[in-house]
Design a protein around this motif. Structure first.
Motif, PDB file in Angstrom:
ATOM      1  N   GLY A  34       0.803  -1.212   0.000  1.00  0.00           N
ATOM      2  CA  GLY A  34       0.000   0.000   0.000  1.00  0.00           C
ATOM      3  C   GLY A  34       0.837   1.263   0.000  1.00  0.00           C
ATOM      4  N   VAL A  35       1.884   1.284   0.812  1.00  0.00           N
ATOM      5  CA  VAL A  35       2.748   2.468   0.852  1.00  0.00           C
ATOM      6  C   VAL A  35       3.457   2.660  -0.487  1.00  0.00           C
ATOM      7  N   LEU A  36       3.970   1.584  -1.062  1.00  0.00           N
ATOM      8  CA  LEU A  36       4.628   1.694  -2.361  1.00  0.00           C
ATOM      9  C   LEU A  36       3.653   2.202  -3.425  1.00  0.00           C
ATOM     10  N   GLN A  37       2.418   1.733  -3.382  1.00  0.00           N
ATOM     11  CA  GLN A  37       1.431   2.232  -4.340  1.00  0.00           C
ATOM     12  C   GLN A  37       1.161   3.715  -4.138  1.00  0.00           C
ATOM     13  N   THR A  38       0.980   4.121  -2.884  1.00  0.00           N
ATOM     14  CA  THR A  38       0.604   5.510  -2.636  1.00  0.00           C
ATOM     15  C   THR A  38       1.779   6.467  -2.746  1.00  0.00           C
ATOM     16  N   MET A  39       2.968   5.969  -2.921  1.00  0.00           N
ATOM     17  CA  MET A  39       4.098   6.846  -3.240  1.00  0.00           C
ATOM     18  C   MET A  39       4.018   7.331  -4.685  1.00  0.00           C
ATOM     19  N   HIS A  40       3.146   6.729  -5.481  1.00  0.00           N
ATOM     20  CA  HIS A  40       2.889   7.254  -6.819  1.00  0.00           C
ATOM     21  C   HIS A  40       1.960   8.457  -6.659  1.00  0.00           C
ATOM     22  N   PRO A  41       2.333   9.623  -7.160  1.00  0.00           N
ATOM     23  CA  PRO A  41       1.529  10.829  -6.923  1.00  0.00           C
ATOM     24  C   PRO A  41       0.080  10.702  -7.369  1.00  0.00           C
ATOM     25  N   ALA A  42      -0.173  10.031  -8.485  1.00  0.00           N
ATOM     26  CA  ALA A  42      -1.554   9.910  -8.965  1.00  0.00           C
ATOM     27  C   ALA A  42      -2.396   9.071  -8.019  1.00  0.00           C
ATOM     28  N   ILE A  43      -1.834   7.984  -7.496  1.00  0.00           N
ATOM     29  CA  ILE A  43      -2.591   7.124  -6.576  1.00  0.00           C
ATOM     30  C   ILE A  43      -2.834   7.848  -5.264  1.00  0.00           C
ATOM     31  N   SER A  44      -1.834   8.568  -4.782  1.00  0.00           N
ATOM     32  CA  SER A  44      -2.003   9.334  -3.547  1.00  0.00           C
ATOM     33  C   SER A  44      -3.131  10.347  -3.691  1.00  0.00           C
ATOM     34  N   GLN A  45      -3.133  11.094  -4.785  1.00  0.00           N
ATOM     35  CA  GLN A  45      -4.170  12.121  -4.962  1.00  0.00           C
ATOM     36  C   GLN A  45      -5.543  11.492  -5.138  1.00  0.00           C
ATOM     37  N   ALA A  46      -5.606  10.356  -5.843  1.00  0.00           N
ATOM     38  CA  ALA A  46      -6.891   9.683  -6.012  1.00  0.00           C
ATOM     39  C   ALA A  46      -7.470   9.267  -4.668  1.00  0.00           C
ATOM     40  N   LEU A  47      -6.626   8.778  -3.770  1.00  0.00           N
ATOM     41  CA  LEU A  47      -7.103   8.391  -2.443  1.00  0.00           C
ATOM     42  C   LEU A  47      -7.558   9.615  -1.649  1.00  0.00           C
ATOM     43  N   LEU A  48      -6.834  10.706  -1.773  1.00  0.00           N
ATOM     44  CA  LEU A  48      -7.247  11.926  -1.076  1.00  0.00           C
ATOM     45  C   LEU A  48      -8.616  12.399  -1.558  1.00  0.00           C
ATOM     46  N   ASP A  49      -8.860  12.260  -2.857  1.00  0.00           N
ATOM     47  CA  ASP A  49     -10.096  12.778  -3.448  1.00  0.00           C
ATOM     48  C   ASP A  49     -11.282  11.830  -3.333  1.00  0.00           C
ATOM     49  N   HIS A  50     -11.021  10.522  -3.305  1.00  0.00           N
ATOM     50  CA  HIS A  50     -12.117   9.562  -3.486  1.00  0.00           C
ATOM     51  C   HIS A  50     -12.197   8.483  -2.407  1.00  0.00           C
ATOM     52  N   SER A  51     -11.420   8.555  -1.344  1.00  0.00           N
ATOM     53  CA  SER A  51     -11.372   7.450  -0.401  1.00  0.00           C
ATOM     54  C   SER A  51     -11.405   7.948   1.032  1.00  0.00           C
ATOM     55  N   ASP A  52     -11.802   7.046   1.938  1.00  0.00           N
ATOM     56  CA  ASP A  52     -11.748   7.341   3.372  1.00  0.00           C
ATOM     57  C   ASP A  52     -10.497   6.708   3.990  1.00  0.00           C
ATOM     58  N   TYR A  53      -9.433   6.654   3.222  1.00  0.00           N
ATOM     59  CA  TYR A  53      -8.221   5.937   3.623  1.00  0.00           C
ATOM     60  C   TYR A  53      -7.734   6.364   5.000  1.00  0.00           C
ATOM     61  N   PHE A  54      -7.696   7.667   5.262  1.00  0.00           N
ATOM     62  CA  PHE A  54      -7.145   8.123   6.539  1.00  0.00           C
ATOM     63  C   PHE A  54      -8.079   7.815   7.702  1.00  0.00           C
TER      64      PHE A  54
END
Length: 296
Positions: free
Chosen positions: A44-64
């Protein structure tokens, strides 16, 4: 005059190696291993180190707010792309869930926004799953031989085709994959908002699964610390460096002790718990089908 050569990428890539993905394949034997739960934070961390995946989670997910639930929601379908009888349909469903995850607004992902179905972005997530199988074997079992890694790479091509995505980003060979992997770690992955937040997490606000709230209140601090430690220990050194995560020689000794403890305890785990539910169901189904064929 003759037409100019076509410069568009080959999205089908029939030249790529492939191998059957089903009972008896390395992917079937390894991806559903329950010990891989200890590598989900790493992937998960390796995936979210990709800027596009990180921003998608910020915009569309309750990840935090609820990271465990987010992982639980996504892990079942991802396993299904490997283990379901209708794996192609499952893969297409996973792909289609991502169609609306996009933005044209400048952000951490870049000045032109992002698309979850950008082939380069989608393949990166898949690449972390493939690589984690090799890492998991090295940590918890016997490291894969070169021949096994080559076979696993061919299986990962078959696996990725099930999403119905462009094959253009897929490396042409195992050696090319490791070059791609090093390039991503060195030149593409960043200390994104989500990845840094995951490394700094000390609390998990919601109780996972069916754990009673009172019990979770008592165990949550220890669970959060252990999950963070295992994730940090599993990360490639370059990823820790990018994220500014400290890791000492004492940390490495402690992490090696955790790995040894898991290796030692594994033979004591009941066989039915050694596979994740979707994988366990698939194995039982395949065995029943084999028995039926023999009886016929």
């Amino acid at each position: 005059m003759p037409a100019a050569p076509c410069s568009r990428p080959n999205h089908v890539r029939p030249d790529l190696p492939s191998a059957p993905l089903g009972p008896g394949s390395l992917t079937w034997r390894s991806f559903g291993d329950s010990r891989h739960l200890l590598l989900t934070g790493r992937a998960g961390v390796l995936q979210t180190m990709h800027p596009a995946i990180s921003q998608a989670l910020l915009d569309h997910s309750d990840y935090f707010d609820d990271p465990i639930d987010r992982i639980a929601r996504s892990s079942g379908p991802i396993l299904g792309v490997v283990y379901d009888d209708t794996a192609d349909d499952t893969g297409h469903s996973v792909r289609d869930w991502h169609r609306k995850i996009r933005s044209d607004q400048p952000s951490e992902a870049g000045p032109k926004g992002y698309r979850a179905l950008d082939p380069e972005v989608f393949y990166w997530a898949h690449a972390t799953f493939f690589e984690s199988i090799i890492v998991g074997r090295a940590l918890f079992g016997d490291p894969m031989t070169q021949a096994e890694q080559e076979q696993l790479f061919a299986e990962h091509v078959t696996w990725y085709r099930r999403y119905g995505m462009s094959m253009a980003p897929v490396p042409e060979s195992l050696d090319a994959f490791w070059e791609y992997w090093d390039h991503m770690l060195s030149d593409v992955l960043q200390a994104t908002t989500v990845a840094v937040g995951a490394m700094q997490r000390t609390k998990m606000p919601k109780a996972p699964l069916r754990i009673p709230t009172a019990a979770w209140t008592l165990t949550e601090p220890g669970f959060a610390y252990a999950a963070g430690f295992v994730t940090r220990g599993g990360l490639p050194p370059k990823a820790r460096e990018t994220l500014g995560v400290g890791w000492t020689a004492a940390d490495q000794v402690a992490y090696a002790g955790v790995v040894r403890a898991i290796r030692t305890a594994w033979p004591l785990v009941p066989p039915r718990l050694r596979l994740l539910p979707r994988a366990r169901e698939a194995v039982a189904r395949a065995e029943a089908q084999a028995t039926t064929r023999v009886a016929a």
